[in-house]
Scaffold this motif. Structure first.
Motif, PDB file in Angstrom:
ATOM      1  N   HIS A 184       0.923  -1.099   0.213  1.00  0.00           N
ATOM      2  CA  HIS A 184      -0.049  -0.038  -0.033  1.00  0.00           C
ATOM      3  C   HIS A 184       0.926   1.290   0.035  1.00  0.00           C
ATOM      4  O   HIS A 184       2.043   1.325   0.199  1.00  0.00           O
ATOM      5  CB  HIS A 184      -1.164   0.058   1.080  1.00  0.00           C
ATOM      6  N   VAL A 221       0.612   5.249   1.198  1.00  0.00           N
ATOM      7  CA  VAL A 221      -0.076   6.080   2.218  1.00  0.00           C
ATOM      8  C   VAL A 221       0.162   7.514   2.152  1.00  0.00           C
ATOM      9  O   VAL A 221       1.325   8.096   1.890  1.00  0.00           O
ATOM     10  CB  VAL A 221       0.531   5.810   3.772  1.00  0.00           C
ATOM     11  N   HIS A 270       4.484   6.962   3.375  1.00  0.00           N
ATOM     12  CA  HIS A 270       5.406   5.783   3.301  1.00  0.00           C
ATOM     13  C   HIS A 270       4.736   4.903   2.271  1.00  0.00           C
ATOM     14  O   HIS A 270       3.535   4.906   1.966  1.00  0.00           O
ATOM     15  CB  HIS A 270       5.368   5.098   4.614  1.00  0.00           C
ATOM     16  N   ALA A 313       4.380   0.654   1.841  1.00  0.00           N
ATOM     17  CA  ALA A 313       4.645  -0.707   2.563  1.00  0.00           C
ATOM     18  C   ALA A 313       5.072  -1.734   1.487  1.00  0.00           C
ATOM     19  O   ALA A 313       4.243  -1.800   0.428  1.00  0.00           O
ATOM     20  CB  ALA A 313       3.332  -0.981   3.202  1.00  0.00           C
ATOM     21  N   PHE A 357       8.616  -0.681  10.471  1.00  0.00           N
ATOM     22  CA  PHE A 357       8.845   0.654  10.054  1.00  0.00           C
ATOM     23  C   PHE A 357      10.285   1.277   9.984  1.00  0.00           C
ATOM     24  O   PHE A 357      10.768   0.943  11.205  1.00  0.00           O
ATOM     25  CB  PHE A 357       7.954   1.720  10.451  1.00  0.00           C
ATOM     26  N   GLU A 379       7.634   0.804   5.058  1.00  0.00           N
ATOM     27  CA  GLU A 379       7.122  -0.303   6.136  1.00  0.00           C
ATOM     28  C   GLU A 379       7.429  -1.741   5.259  1.00  0.00           C
ATOM     29  O   GLU A 379       7.179  -1.701   4.291  1.00  0.00           O
ATOM     30  CB  GLU A 379       5.617  -0.133   6.289  1.00  0.00           C
TER      31      GLU A 379
HETATM   32 FE   FE2 Z   1       0.999   1.215   6.345  1.00  0.00          FE
END
Ligand code: FE2
Length: 362
Positions: free
Chosen positions: A167, A169, A250, A252, A316, A329
């Motif tokens: 994902h 963010v 961030h 992931a 993280f 992440e």
């Molecule tokens: Fe996340």
């Protein structure tokens, strides 16, 4: 039709050195290059790959002729755009614009002897872009303009096993989260998947609100955070002040074996947030059966969030650049876990707040 994430483009101060860091620390291959030698005079880009992950790392060669230098001056190193793979750029773009998307670049085609690529871009957040990308008619390395690197990079590092983007963010200002969630839902035909309200993500001192929007078939997930009032400055406010605007907080990255990945990343010099030892005492008390050895999770600082029958392992990094803005992440989802580690928020945010205090942003 959106198939998933394709690539992310970072604007940075020195592409060659940042590319080297991704190769040495994160285990990417430097697979392609675009610059004066391939006909592009105003910028240098390196194309990096690791399993399904694709980065473009770009820096400016001239002070005034591109958006790269002004972006880096204002924001520091950061994510300028990410592209999603689609079957029809024209259709995805027109649909988005009809539903209120802000146009950055209408659909266009670039070609070379390997075929052609179609792309278009809409704006997201203050100064970030989302691209529609179609590679169906291209057989080359990445896209026209990119060639093999002009230099042979022989870079040794521990195998990190990083697999794919899970994902991406975004951080926005107070009261902007709903507007951006609506924007993605309307322009991309996404849906709101999870919402975290007041009190869900907070410590004694600071808080944030979060909404996760996603493609209905779950191939894209985009959480959006906004600050929420607390006794001290929220980490989201710190990001917006230091980044000078809203943007990507961030990315992931998934791995099929987080223990091996974190062990390798730590050996390669990647720094992670530090979780208090009491976190693992709590985890042991839950008596939930995880495949991994909890002592090993503790040794490596990996967090574990239990979610019904499944669980999620995550960790993280510290911000990877000079400003306390963008970080990564690392995530492994076990037995169908779909969440974002809500059970870990408390421990994580206390770790972030400790670092904020050290920076004087508190
Ligand atoms: Fe996340």
């Amino acid at each position: 039709m959106i198939y998933g994430f394709d690539h992310v483009e970072f604007y940075v101060g020195s592409a060659k050195m940042v590319a080297y860091w991704y190769a040495k620390a994160m285990g990417f291959s430097i697979a392609g290059y675009r610059g004066p030698e391939t006909g592009r005079k105003d910028r240098i880009s390196y194309y990096l790959t690791k399993n399904k992950i694709k980065w473009v790392i770009t820096s400016a060669l001239k002070p005034n002729t591109s958006d790269v230098a002004s972006f880096v001056t204002l924001h520091g190193d950061g994510v300028k755009r990410f592209s999603v793979l689609v079957d029809d750029v024209e259709k995805s773009f027109s649909r988005a614009v009809q539903h209120g998307a802000l146009t950055v670049q209408k659909p266009y085609r670039t070609e070379d002897s390997h075929g052609y690529i179609e792309e278009a871009f809409i704006r997201i957040y203050d100064d970030t872009e989302l691209g529609f990308f179609n590679t169906a008619h291209y057989k080359g390395l990445f896209k026209p303009g990119f060639d093999k690197p002009i230099q042979d990079f022989v870079i040794q590092c521990e195998e990190t096993g990083l697999e794919a983007i899970d994902h991406i963010v975004g951080n926005v200002r107070e009261k902007e989260m709903d507007r951006w969630a609506d924007y993605f839902n309307k322009t991309l035909d996404f849906e709101t998947f999870i919402e975290f309200g007041p009190g869900d993500i907070s410590t004694k001192y600071s808080a944030l609100l979060s909404k996760v929007v996603r493609a209905k078939d779950n191939v894209i997930k985009l959480p959006i955070n906004e600050p929420y009032k607390g006794l001290k400055k929220s980490q989201i406010e710190e990001y917006i002040e230091e980044y000078h605007g809203t943007g990507i907080q961030h990315i992931a990255i998934s791995t099929p074996n987080i223990i091996a990945s974190i062990r390798a990343l730590r050996k390669n010099g990647v720094e992670f947030l530090e979780v208090p030892a009491t976190y693992y005492d709590e985890l042991r008390k839950k008596k939930f059966k995880v495949t991994e050895n909890i002592d090993e999770l503790q040794e490596l600082g990996i967090l574990c969030d239990i979610e019904g029958q499944g669980y999620l392992l995550q960790l993280f990094t510290k911000p990877i650049g000079d400003r306390p803005t963008f970080f990564f992440e690392i995530i492994q989802r076990r037995n169908g876990a779909q969440g974002f580690g809500q059970g870990n928020f408390q421990a994580l945010f206390e770790a972030i707040e400790n670092d904020q205090k050290k920076r004087g942003n508190w």
